[in-house]
Enzyme design. Structure first.
Site, short mmCIF file in Angstrom:
data_model
loop_
_atom_site.label_atom_id
_atom_site.label_comp_id
_atom_site.label_asym_id
_atom_site.label_seq_id
_atom_site.Cartn_x
_atom_site.Cartn_y
_atom_site.Cartn_z
N ASP A 1 0.83 3.84 3.95
CA ASP A 1 -0.33 5.01 4.19
C ASP A 1 -1.05 5.05 4.67
O ASP A 1 -1.16 6.33 4.76
CB ASP A 1 -1.03 3.40 2.56
CG ASP A 1 -0.96 1.95 3.51
OD1 ASP A 1 -0.88 1.46 4.55
OD2 ASP A 1 -1.40 0.83 2.55
N GLY B 1 1.03 -1.20 -0.07
CA GLY B 1 0.31 -0.11 0.09
C GLY B 1 0.75 1.36 -0.32
O GLY B 1 0.52 2.19 -0.54
N LYS C 1 -6.32 7.68 11.16
CA LYS C 1 -7.97 7.17 11.58
C LYS C 1 -7.56 6.75 13.35
O LYS C 1 -7.18 5.59 13.72
CB LYS C 1 -8.10 5.49 11.09
CG LYS C 1 -8.50 5.62 9.40
CD LYS C 1 -9.53 4.40 9.71
CE LYS C 1 -9.64 3.71 7.62
NZ LYS C 1 -10.18 2.69 7.85
N PHE D 1 -13.40 3.54 5.21
CA PHE D 1 -12.80 3.00 4.61
C PHE D 1 -12.79 3.08 3.03
O PHE D 1 -13.37 3.20 2.72
CB PHE D 1 -13.59 0.99 4.64
CG PHE D 1 -12.01 0.36 3.59
CD1 PHE D 1 -11.80 -0.70 5.57
CD2 PHE D 1 -11.80 0.12 2.78
CE1 PHE D 1 -10.77 -1.22 4.66
CE2 PHE D 1 -10.96 -1.06 2.44
CZ PHE D 1 -10.48 -1.15 3.18
N VAL D 2 -11.19 3.59 2.76
CA VAL D 2 -10.58 4.64 1.75
C VAL D 2 -9.97 3.51 0.91
O VAL D 2 -9.06 2.50 1.04
CB VAL D 2 -9.91 5.39 1.99
CG1 VAL D 2 -10.99 6.09 2.88
CG2 VAL D 2 -8.53 4.74 3.30
N ASP E 1 -3.87 3.01 11.02
CA ASP E 1 -5.23 2.14 11.92
C ASP E 1 -5.31 1.45 12.56
O ASP E 1 -5.45 2.69 13.95
CB ASP E 1 -5.82 1.44 10.87
CG ASP E 1 -6.77 1.03 10.78
OD1 ASP E 1 -7.88 1.93 11.17
OD2 ASP E 1 -7.47 0.10 10.28
#
Ligand code: IMP
Length: 178
Positions: A100, A44, A131, A152-153, A103
């Site tokens: 990336d 990512g 996040k 969620f991206v 989370d």
């Protein structure tokens, strides 16, 4: 908000480019006169690392690691495993982990722990997205692109089941695709 192939865009490629340029300036300022190893977390972080590396003017090399993804069901188990190790030793070097998304923090907590065992000169973290509301481990990035709520991206390296990584913008995952 504009759309890209019917997807809702959260951050456009222009906004991302602008933010990465600013992050690069900050990193250059903090590491003036030093050498830097950027360690990208596959897959990512690849587009982010490519752009961030070109936004710094310090003497920079790359390395990459890959970690196993703990499926959604066992996210809280904290089971993160290294499936591709570093190519070069990082002892005595200035390391920047390039990720990336920060989370739950499980991945970066694990990577930070194993990299610190190699005694780098310094260890920093750059995350394009953060996040904070999802955090399980207490960890923060030194450089954050954008802070987002629990969405969620996809795009700009980020995937859903390996798809969408090549979208140039960061988009919201359409609810019907999940
Ligand atoms: P953490 O260990 O929970 O901090 O997970 C970080 C990793 O989870 C990221 O590197 C991504 O691979 C994945 N991830 C977390 N949120 C998203 C998202 O919204 N879209 C795509 N991948 C995500």
């Amino acid at each position: 908000m504009s759309t890209y192939q019917g997807l809702e865009v959260l951050f456009t490629r222009e906004q991302i480019a602008e933010r990465i340029k600013e992050m690069g300036k900050q990193i250059t300022h903090d590491l003036e006169g030093e050498k830097l190893v950027m360690i990208g977390v596959l897959k990512g972080a690849a587009p982010f690392l490519a752009d961030l590396a070109r936004a710094v003017t310090v003497d920079t090399t790359f390395d990459f690691v890959a970690v196993s993804s703990y499926g959604k069901s066992n996210r809280t188990s904290g089971a993160v495993k290294l499936i591709k190790d570093l190519d070069e030793p990082i002892e005595g070097k200035n390391v920047l982990i390039v990720e990336d998304i920060l989370d739950t923090g499980l991945t970066l907590t694990y990577l930070r722990k194993i990299f610190l065992q190699h005694h780098p000169k310094s260890l920093r973290i750059a995350a394009l997205l953060d996040k904070p509301s999802r955090r399980i481990e207490k960890i923060e990035a030194d450089y954050t692109g954008f802070s987002i709520p629990n969405l969620f991206v996809i795009g700009f390296g980020m995937d859903y089941a390996e798809r969408y990584r090549n979208l140039p913008d960061i988009c919201l995952m359409p609810p019907d695709a999940q």
